[in-house]
Design an enzyme around this catalytic site. Structure first.
Site, PDB file in Angstrom:
ATOM      1  N   CYS A   1      25.851  30.528  26.053  1.00  0.00           N
ATOM      2  CA  CYS A   1      25.566  29.208  25.474  1.00  0.00           C
ATOM      3  C   CYS A   1      24.227  28.671  25.967  1.00  0.00           C
ATOM      4  O   CYS A   1      24.004  28.561  27.166  1.00  0.00           O
ATOM      5  CB  CYS A   1      26.682  28.228  25.820  1.00  0.00           C
TER       6      CYS A   1
ATOM      7  N   CYS B   1      32.708  26.333  14.419  1.00  0.00           N
ATOM      8  CA  CYS B   1      31.794  26.483  15.550  1.00  0.00           C
ATOM      9  C   CYS B   1      31.526  27.963  15.801  1.00  0.00           C
ATOM     10  O   CYS B   1      30.394  28.382  16.032  1.00  0.00           O
ATOM     11  CB  CYS B   1      32.373  25.811  16.790  1.00  0.00           C
TER      12      CYS B   1
ATOM     13  N   CYS C   1      22.674  24.377  22.489  1.00  0.00           N
ATOM     14  CA  CYS C   1      21.869  23.945  21.336  1.00  0.00           C
ATOM     15  C   CYS C   1      22.485  22.792  20.551  1.00  0.00           C
ATOM     16  O   CYS C   1      21.808  22.137  19.787  1.00  0.00           O
ATOM     17  CB  CYS C   1      21.598  25.126  20.405  1.00  0.00           C
TER      18      CYS C   1
ATOM     19  N   CYS D   1      27.194  23.663  17.387  1.00  0.00           N
ATOM     20  CA  CYS D   1      28.652  23.628  17.255  1.00  0.00           C
ATOM     21  C   CYS D   1      29.165  22.188  17.188  1.00  0.00           C
ATOM     22  O   CYS D   1      30.071  21.867  16.417  1.00  0.00           O
ATOM     23  CB  CYS D   1      29.330  24.399  18.382  1.00  0.00           C
TER      24      CYS D   1
ATOM     25  N   PHE E   1       0.841  -1.197   0.000  1.00  0.00           N
ATOM     26  CA  PHE E   1       0.000   0.000   0.000  1.00  0.00           C
ATOM     27  C   PHE E   1       0.877   1.249   0.000  1.00  0.00           C
ATOM     28  O   PHE E   1       0.539   2.265   0.588  1.00  0.00           O
ATOM     29  CB  PHE E   1      -0.916   0.012   1.241  1.00  0.00           C
TER      30      PHE E   1
ATOM     31  N   THR F   1       8.694   4.104  -0.209  1.00  0.00           N
ATOM     32  CA  THR F   1       9.500   5.242  -0.652  1.00  0.00           C
ATOM     33  C   THR F   1       8.719   6.551  -0.598  1.00  0.00           C
ATOM     34  O   THR F   1       7.497   6.558  -0.554  1.00  0.00           O
ATOM     35  CB  THR F   1      10.013   5.009  -2.081  1.00  0.00           C
TER      36      THR F   1
ATOM     37  N   CYS G   1      31.241  20.840  13.892  1.00  0.00           N
ATOM     38  CA  CYS G   1      32.669  20.600  14.143  1.00  0.00           C
ATOM     39  C   CYS G   1      33.146  19.400  13.336  1.00  0.00           C
ATOM     40  O   CYS G   1      32.529  18.342  13.380  1.00  0.00           O
ATOM     41  CB  CYS G   1      32.906  20.341  15.638  1.00  0.00           C
TER      42      CYS G   1
ATOM     43  N   CYS H   1       3.563   1.954  -2.819  1.00  0.00           N
ATOM     44  CA  CYS H   1       4.258   2.393  -4.036  1.00  0.00           C
ATOM     45  C   CYS H   1       3.695   3.734  -4.508  1.00  0.00           C
ATOM     46  O   CYS H   1       2.498   3.856  -4.760  1.00  0.00           O
ATOM     47  CB  CYS H   1       4.090   1.331  -5.121  1.00  0.00           C
TER      48      CYS H   1
END
Lengths: 437, 457
Positions: A381, A352, A384, A387, A136, A204, A391, A138
């Site tokens: 900081c 960063c 989050c 960085c 069910f 897909t 990196c 494609c």
């Protein structure tokens, strides 16, 4: 060596690695090669009714590559099998007879009429196949004819067809879901309601791989035109993981067996899907990229990892990560982390810094005492993780949790040791208030 | 032909020096003198460009004497925009093509590449630069710059080497009318006559000079030497400004007995002949060669004589290998080509009979209280040729009476202006010049900007 044997909705296989319904499982020749290579099972490429469908005779695949031609994503516009039904059925019967220890599931797609399903189920049952998978999902070609994802996008149809299949066949039934929907839990619930033994996902994703800027046509270009195809390969793994996890933790479908599909390339990918609730792992693009031999490392890699972790059988870790898949609103807002740059590992590329400076919180220096140096400014900081992600040196930047009781230099507030989430946060207008209120 | 070459080349006897042409099979020359680093193909370039981290305030860019925006041009290669990449390069360095071939990148941009720091494998900046500039020069007949609207000002640029070409091009961009003089037959300076052949194959120096001149507004006059055919005072009268990029035409002597013997040659002269030779198999070379010096020229002559078929080539340098001016990469190149590097040895006497060379006597040296001293121990190396590569000097031709010189070089300010208000200078002929193509290009560029500012004032 850990025991990799799998029993999935009553279907046994020596390992959880199955080849997904796709070109690699279209013929006896390919499937026998796969079994010789060590694959635990296959889902035979989707059977339909005669006369067989036809495929385009130009390019059927398109890809996204990394700079060194790493295949990151693949899309295709192949349809279901284009070989006569009888030929496929004969080969399926022969293969199952020759390889009784391997899982052999047959993928099916016929028009949404009960008679059509009764008819094909009878024929498949005669082959001795272990089960059926209802395609069910494609998203191209067949969907334009009212099949494939056209069914998968309407939960009522899923439930209806699944019910027919369970009613008219004793075979275990897997419903293969399309990701081209808004909430994957609904079709999964419908499959369960219809009596499905399991779901498999993802099929897909609707996709255009690119635009040929010379021809001015979507690619791959077939005589000057392109059409959307189904996207798969490593790039879709995160989408598939989320959908698998959503079904695994949905109370309505909790415990419904899942066969995972979507960018599984290595044993680790498979282990991740299994940790999020999948009982077996279906592979296609990786095999189409490298050939069947990749299963050797999938088997030994998973086994070695299980030995290392002390798991003796796969059911010991299947679903173990599901309880930890949560919603944003339940994440601990009192957990505070700060990025930390290991100066010994830092190669001073400055990525960063510029990522944080241009696009985030201005929390990383580029100069300290007149010297090129990248240091986190804890006062800015927010933890989050950007960085860390940009990196180029693994483990150079880490996120360090602040100890409860210490003061967050950014907010000047004490780091609380107790868990607290958005549902009770004072800024939340919908917050649950104290009973006294 | 080669200066000082003994007659005996052609009529060699058993007792005399063994100097001969055609030491190698005919097809060996093309192979030996082929491209040292063949051009990257598009896939190699894409993969290599993808290794660049696009660093913030990139160290490579800081290390480039011409301040090319390296991360940007590499990113442009990575995104499939080699034309834009070349423009980024040329905007800072119009000789970006040659610099891509000859820059000692291992001591400049690639030395400070963060990938070098991280893993000892820098991004191949030089080869990527060549990829972009070669692409551009193959696709375009002219530089990406337009000649500026004519200003009516005339500038004489003396010396069509890297400094002069760079200066002339930038002046043309500003709309000044340039006359570019050179003492030799062709433009290019050391690019044409100096650097090792395998670094500039397929007549690249001449093609690049033509590319630069294609901007228009630059008249090239060759065969004009300052002091002989040109007079600084007259140039100053006839032009609004003068730029001197005259290089170092003289060669330092060893200052030892026997230096005048046949077979004792200036490395730069031999290299010039080699670069201009139509058929390398006809260029005579000694069987046993000793090179005195420790710089790039020493390596260039040593490697190239080996490639011509010399059997035994030794570089003799008076200090330790770490003090050699030739970069580590160049030293390895010499050694992998079978050149021996003999350190702590200085020439004492060039030995031979009847004016012809047969050996060189070297004295072991050591450092004592910071200065170099001979130990008295003598080593004798048989030699058919001895090359002097102990540095070059300014041919002054009366300049010293007109300009301030120091230690034999022209003194210039940060804007490359000399002690005369209307004369600028750059490249190897100026004091504290870095002896690098790329530094000469920068000198020419800075001088052109200063000249433009002065003429526009």
């Amino acid at each position: 060596m850990a025991d990799l044997r799998t029993e999935f909705i009553g279907i046994k296989s020596p390992n959880p690695f199955w080849l997904a319904s796709a070109p690699p499982t279209d013929k006896e020749y390919n499937v026998v090669r796969a079994f010789k290579a060590g694959w635990g099972g296959v889902v035979w490429k989707t059977l339909g009714e005669d006369p067989a469908v036809v495929n385009v005779n130009g390019p059927r695949y398109g890809a996204i590559h990394g700079k060194d031609r790493q295949l990151i994503g693949l899309n295709n516009i192949e349809l279901i099998t284009d070989r006569p039904l009888e030929v496929n059925l004969r080969e399926i019967k022969q293969v199952k007879r020759d390889w009784p220890d391997r899982a052999l599931v047959v993928s099916l797609m016929v028009p949404c009429e009960e008679e059509n399903w009764i008819n094909i189920l009878r024929k498949v049952e005669d082959t001795g196949a272990d089960g059926v998978e209802l395609n069910f999902g494609c998203p191209h070609g067949m969907s334009e004819r009212g099949m494939g994802s056209a069914v998968g996008q309407v939960p009522e149809y899923i439930e209806m067809v699944t019910r027919w299949v369970k009613q008219h066949s004793r075979m275990p039934c897997i419903v293969k879901l399309t990701p081209n929907i808004t909430d994957v839990r609904k079709p999964a619930q419908a499959a369960k309601a219809g009596g499905a033994d399991a779901v498999s996902l993802i099929n897909t994703i609707n996709s255009i791989m690119g635009v040929d800027l010379d021809v001015m046509s979507p690619s791959p270009v077939i005589d000057g035109k392109g059409a959307h195809g189904g996207y798969c390969g490593p790039a879709v793994k995160p989408i598939a993981l989320n959908m698998v996890g959503e079904i695994a933790r949905d109370p309505a479908t909790y415990g419904l067996p899942i066969s995972a599909i979507g960018g599984i390339t290595t044993w680790r990918d498979a282990a991740e899907f299994m940790a999020l609730g999948a009982g077996t792992a279906q592979v296609c693009t990786a095999a189409m990229t490298y050939g069947f031999r990749i299963v050797e490392d999938m088997i030994t890699g998973l086994s070695d990892w299980m030995d290392e972790k002390g798991y003796t059988s796969v059911d010991q870790f299947v679903g173990r990560a599901v309880p930890n898949m949560s919603d944003w609103q339940y994440l601990n807002l009192n957990y505070i982390a700060k990025a930390k740059i290991n100066q010994d590992l830092c190669i001073e590329c400055g990525r960063c810094h510029i990522a944080c400076e241009d696009t985030s919180h201005q929390a990383i220096t580029n100069m300290v005492d007149g010297q090129r140096k990248f240091e986190v400014i804890d006062e800015e900081c927010v933890g989050c993780n950007l960085c860390v992600n940009v990196c180029p040196v693994e483990n150079c930047i880490t996120m360090e949790a602040m100890a409860p009781g210490s003061i967050d230099p950014r907010t000047k507030k004490v780091v609380e040791k107790d868990y607290a989430n958005w549902t009770t946060h004072p800024n939340n207008p919908m917050a649950v208030r104290e009973a006294a209120e | 032909m080669i200066a000082n070459l003994p007659e005996i080349y052609m009529t060699q006897t058993k007792a005399g020096p063994d100097i001969a042409a055609g030491r190698l099979p005919d097809d060996a020359y093309a192979e030996n003198f082929g491209d040292l680093h063949p051009l990257l193909d598009p896939h190699e370039a894409a993969v290599e460009a993808d290794r660049c981290y696009f660093c913030y305030d990139a160290p490579c860019m800081q290390a480039c004497p011409t301040s090319i925006d390296i991360p940007q041009f590499i990113r442009q290669i990575a995104t499939g925009n080699p034309t834009g990449s070349a423009k980024t390069i040329f905007s800072q360095n119009i000789l970006g093509g040659m610099c891509a071939r000859v820059c000692p990148t291992e001591t400049l941009c690639e030395q400070v590449c963060v990938r070098e720091v991280a893993e000892g494998k820098p991004v191949k900046i030089g080869q990527l630069q060549r990829y972009a500039t070669d692409h551009y020069m193959a696709e375009n007949d002219t530089t990406p710059f337009q000649r500026g609207a004519p200003t009516g000002k005339k500038v004489a640029v003396v010396g069509a080497g890297p400094a002069g070409l760079s200066c002339a091009h930038r002046l043309a961009v500003h709309g000044h009318e340039v006359t570019l003089f050179d003492a030799r037959e062709k433009a290019g300076g050391l690019n044409e006559y100096g650097i090792a052949s395998y670094k500039s194959v397929d007549d690249f120096a001449a093609r690049e000079a033509e590319f630069i001149l294609s901007i228009g507004g630059i008249e090239l006059k060759t065969g004009m030497r300052l002091g002989d055919d040109l007079d600084l005072d007259r140039l100053r009268t006839e032009y609004d400004a003068v730029f001197l990029g005259i290089g170092l035409g003289g060669v330092n002597a060893l200052g030892v007995p026997g230096e005048d013997k046949e077979g004792a040659l200036d490395a730069v002269d031999y290299i010039a002949d080699l670069r201009q030779a139509k058929d390398l198999s006809r260029l005579p070379v000694g069987r046993r060669v000793v090179v005195i010096g420790g710089g790039m020229t020493a390596v260039d002559i040593a490697v190239q004589t080996r490639l011509l078929g010399a059997e035994d080539v030794t570089i003799a340098y008076r200090r330790g290998q770490d003090r050699m001016n030739a970069s580590e990469y160049e030293q390895h190149l010499a050694q992998t080509n079978g050149v021996k590097i003999l350190t702590w040895a200085q020439p004492r006497t060039l030995v031979g009979e009847n004016g012809a060379l047969s050996a060189i006597e070297l004295e072991r040296t050591q450092e004592q209280d910071g200065s170099l001293a001979g130990t008295g121990e003598i080593i004798t190396l048989p030699a058919d040729m001895v090359f002097k590569a102990v540095g070059q000097k300014l041919v002054q031709t009366g300049l010293e009476e007109k300009l301030t010189l120091e230690r034999g070089r022209i003194v210039v300010g940060p804007d490359r202006k000399t002690s005369l208000d209307d004369v600028w200078a750059g490249g190897d002929c100026v004091l504290d010049g870095e002896d690098l193509t790329v530094a000469a290009v920068e000198d020419g560029k800075i001088a052109a900007e200063s000249i433009n500012a002065s003429l526009s004032a």
